[in-house]
Design an enzyme around this catalytic site. Structure first.
Site, PDB file in Angstrom:
ATOM      1  N   HIS A  72       3.737  -1.649   3.394  1.00 23.68           N
ATOM      2  CA  HIS A  72       4.409  -0.169   3.140  1.00 23.68           C
ATOM      3  C   HIS A  72       5.402  -0.295   2.359  1.00 23.68           C
ATOM      4  O   HIS A  72       6.577  -0.975   2.917  1.00 23.68           O
ATOM      5  CB  HIS A  72       3.591  -0.070   3.976  1.00 23.68           C
ATOM      6  CG  HIS A  72       2.374   0.341   4.488  1.00 23.68           C
ATOM      7  ND1 HIS A  72       1.710  -0.509   5.689  1.00 23.68           N
ATOM      8  CD2 HIS A  72       1.112   1.414   4.249  1.00 23.68           C
ATOM      9  CE1 HIS A  72       0.515  -0.718   6.127  1.00 23.68           C
ATOM     10  NE2 HIS A  72      -0.118   0.729   4.972  1.00 23.68           N
ATOM     11  N   HIS A 130      -5.571   2.513  -4.198  1.00 25.00           N
ATOM     12  CA  HIS A 130      -6.214   3.184  -2.805  1.00 25.00           C
ATOM     13  C   HIS A 130      -5.951   4.578  -2.371  1.00 25.00           C
ATOM     14  O   HIS A 130      -5.587   5.422  -1.851  1.00 25.00           O
ATOM     15  CB  HIS A 130      -4.676   3.058  -2.575  1.00 25.00           C
ATOM     16  CG  HIS A 130      -4.500   2.731  -0.908  1.00 25.00           C
ATOM     17  ND1 HIS A 130      -5.570   1.553  -0.016  1.00 25.00           N
ATOM     18  CD2 HIS A 130      -3.893   2.757  -0.285  1.00 25.00           C
ATOM     19  CE1 HIS A 130      -4.754   2.200   1.460  1.00 25.00           C
ATOM     20  NE2 HIS A 130      -3.907   2.967   1.069  1.00 25.00           N
ATOM     21  N   HIS A 184      -5.800   9.705  -0.074  1.00 23.57           N
ATOM     22  CA  HIS A 184      -5.567   8.826   1.101  1.00 23.57           C
ATOM     23  C   HIS A 184      -6.274   9.276   1.959  1.00 23.57           C
ATOM     24  O   HIS A 184      -6.042   9.156   3.397  1.00 23.57           O
ATOM     25  CB  HIS A 184      -4.042   8.634   1.306  1.00 23.57           C
ATOM     26  CG  HIS A 184      -3.720   7.131   1.893  1.00 23.57           C
ATOM     27  ND1 HIS A 184      -3.820   7.132   3.276  1.00 23.57           N
ATOM     28  CD2 HIS A 184      -3.363   6.183   1.913  1.00 23.57           C
ATOM     29  CE1 HIS A 184      -3.379   6.383   3.968  1.00 23.57           C
ATOM     30  NE2 HIS A 184      -3.156   4.968   3.255  1.00 23.57           N
ATOM     31  N   TYR A 241      -6.459   2.582   5.280  1.00 23.84           N
ATOM     32  CA  TYR A 241      -6.847   2.340   6.691  1.00 23.84           C
ATOM     33  C   TYR A 241      -7.607   1.052   7.165  1.00 23.84           C
ATOM     34  O   TYR A 241      -8.288   1.198   8.477  1.00 23.84           O
ATOM     35  CB  TYR A 241      -7.021   4.008   7.960  1.00 23.84           C
ATOM     36  CG  TYR A 241      -6.598   5.090   7.685  1.00 23.84           C
ATOM     37  CD1 TYR A 241      -4.713   5.217   7.809  1.00 23.84           C
ATOM     38  CD2 TYR A 241      -7.085   5.589   6.558  1.00 23.84           C
ATOM     39  CE1 TYR A 241      -4.718   6.120   6.903  1.00 23.84           C
ATOM     40  CE2 TYR A 241      -6.280   7.254   6.189  1.00 23.84           C
ATOM     41  CZ  TYR A 241      -5.774   6.834   6.758  1.00 23.84           C
ATOM     42  OH  TYR A 241      -4.535   8.771   6.641  1.00 23.84           O
ATOM     43  N   ASP A 247       1.279  -1.531   0.177  1.00 24.16           N
ATOM     44  CA  ASP A 247       0.272   0.283   0.308  1.00 24.16           C
ATOM     45  C   ASP A 247       0.949   1.268   0.190  1.00 24.16           C
ATOM     46  O   ASP A 247       1.781   1.648   0.430  1.00 24.16           O
ATOM     47  CB  ASP A 247      -0.975  -0.223   1.778  1.00 24.16           C
ATOM     48  CG  ASP A 247      -1.414  -1.048   1.468  1.00 24.16           C
ATOM     49  OD1 ASP A 247      -1.840  -1.719   0.277  1.00 24.16           O
ATOM     50  OD2 ASP A 247      -2.892  -1.407   2.132  1.00 24.16           O
ATOM     51  N   ASP A 248       0.481   2.449  -0.365  1.00 21.81           N
ATOM     52  CA  ASP A 248       1.102   3.940  -0.306  1.00 21.81           C
ATOM     53  C   ASP A 248       1.645   3.780  -0.873  1.00 21.81           C
ATOM     54  O   ASP A 248       2.308   5.358  -1.400  1.00 21.81           O
ATOM     55  CB  ASP A 248       1.232   3.966   1.344  1.00 21.81           C
ATOM     56  CG  ASP A 248      -0.228   3.540   2.304  1.00 21.81           C
ATOM     57  OD1 ASP A 248      -1.045   3.702   2.048  1.00 21.81           O
ATOM     58  OD2 ASP A 248       0.677   4.048   3.205  1.00 21.81           O
TER      59      ASP A 248
HETATM   60 ZN   LIG Z   1      -2.794   3.448   2.995  1.00 25.86          ZN
END
Ligand SMILES: [Zn+2]
Length: 233
Positions: free
Chosen positions: A196, A103, A107, A145, A52-53
């Site tokens: 991540h 995603h 965010h 989250y 993620d991210d």
């Molecule tokens: Zn995230």
């Protein structure tokens, strides 16, 4: 004096030329990699690694290298506003055979947004990716989250994907060992692990986790492959 200047100028030009050639060959070597093509055996235990991210200019390439070296397909849930300036990296993720998921654009906690804002967060990410990969279809959304409501589910035009194992890499400040331990202890057949690609400990942990899981007989799949097998099973 003039000869000295000429010599200096020529040397600088040669060094710049050499650096440009080297950079070009590095980029070329990455782009020309074949896609990871692992045959999925529905009878064998499987696990989906997700990141993620990203994209992250520093750590995503390092993770792509490990995944390529170990021929491990994975899924990257990218943030729309981070795509600008990372077009080559995004193309490399897709051409390497990994899956790209949504995603959101910036965010935000979707559970706190209204219907219109939720739709904007999802669609704006898709449009940004379409500018880089016009033919790519995003199939899954991971809400930031892991936070969502029924309204988020109804507004999203694609299924939501959470995880079964949180590697905890987002709270690690200096040690890969707890990440390794968490994943290896909690993993089960059909598991989805969240990492991540924004820190060095995930990179370090993956170098241990991937061979260890392979040793235990796990095969690695993208989210789409995992769900396709679960539907059949
Ligand atoms: Zn995230």
């Amino acid at each position: 004096m003039r000869r000295k200047n000429l010599l200096f100028g020529t040397t600088v030009c040669l060094v710049i030329f050499a650096v440009v050639v080297w950079l070009f060959s590095q980029i070329n070597a990455r782009i020309r990699r074949d896609a990871i093509l692992e045959q999925v055996d529905p009878q064998q235990p499987m696990v989906a690694l997700t990141f993620d991210d990203g994209p992250n200019v520093r750590y995503t390439p390092q993770i792509l290298d490990i995944l390529y070296e170990t021929q491990t397909p994975a899924t990257f849930f990218l943030i729309g506003e981070k795509l600008a300036g990372q077009e080559l990296l995004v193309k490399e993720i897709a051409s390497s055979g990994h899956e790209i998921g949504n995603h959101t654009y910036s965010h935000q906690n979707l559970a706190k947004l209204d219907c219109l804002e939720i739709r904007q967060e999802i669609q704006k990410m898709q449009e940004t990716l379409r500018n880089i990969l016009p033919d790519y279809t995003i199939r899954y959304l991971r809400p930031p989250y892991g936070s969502y409501t029924q309204e988020v589910e109804q507004t999203a035009d694609i299924p939501l994907v959470l995880w079964t194992v949180d590697s905890g890499d987002w709270e690690e400040k200096g040690d890969a060992q707890p990440i390794i331990q968490t994943v290896l202890e909690q993993i089960q057949n059909g598991g989805i692990v969240v990492f991540h690609d924004d820190n060095p400990y995930t990179v370090e942990a993956l170098q241990v986790i991937i061979p260890a899981l392979k040793e235990k007989g796990f095969q690695f799949v993208t989210i789409s492959q995992l769900y396709a097998c679960q539907k059949k099973g």
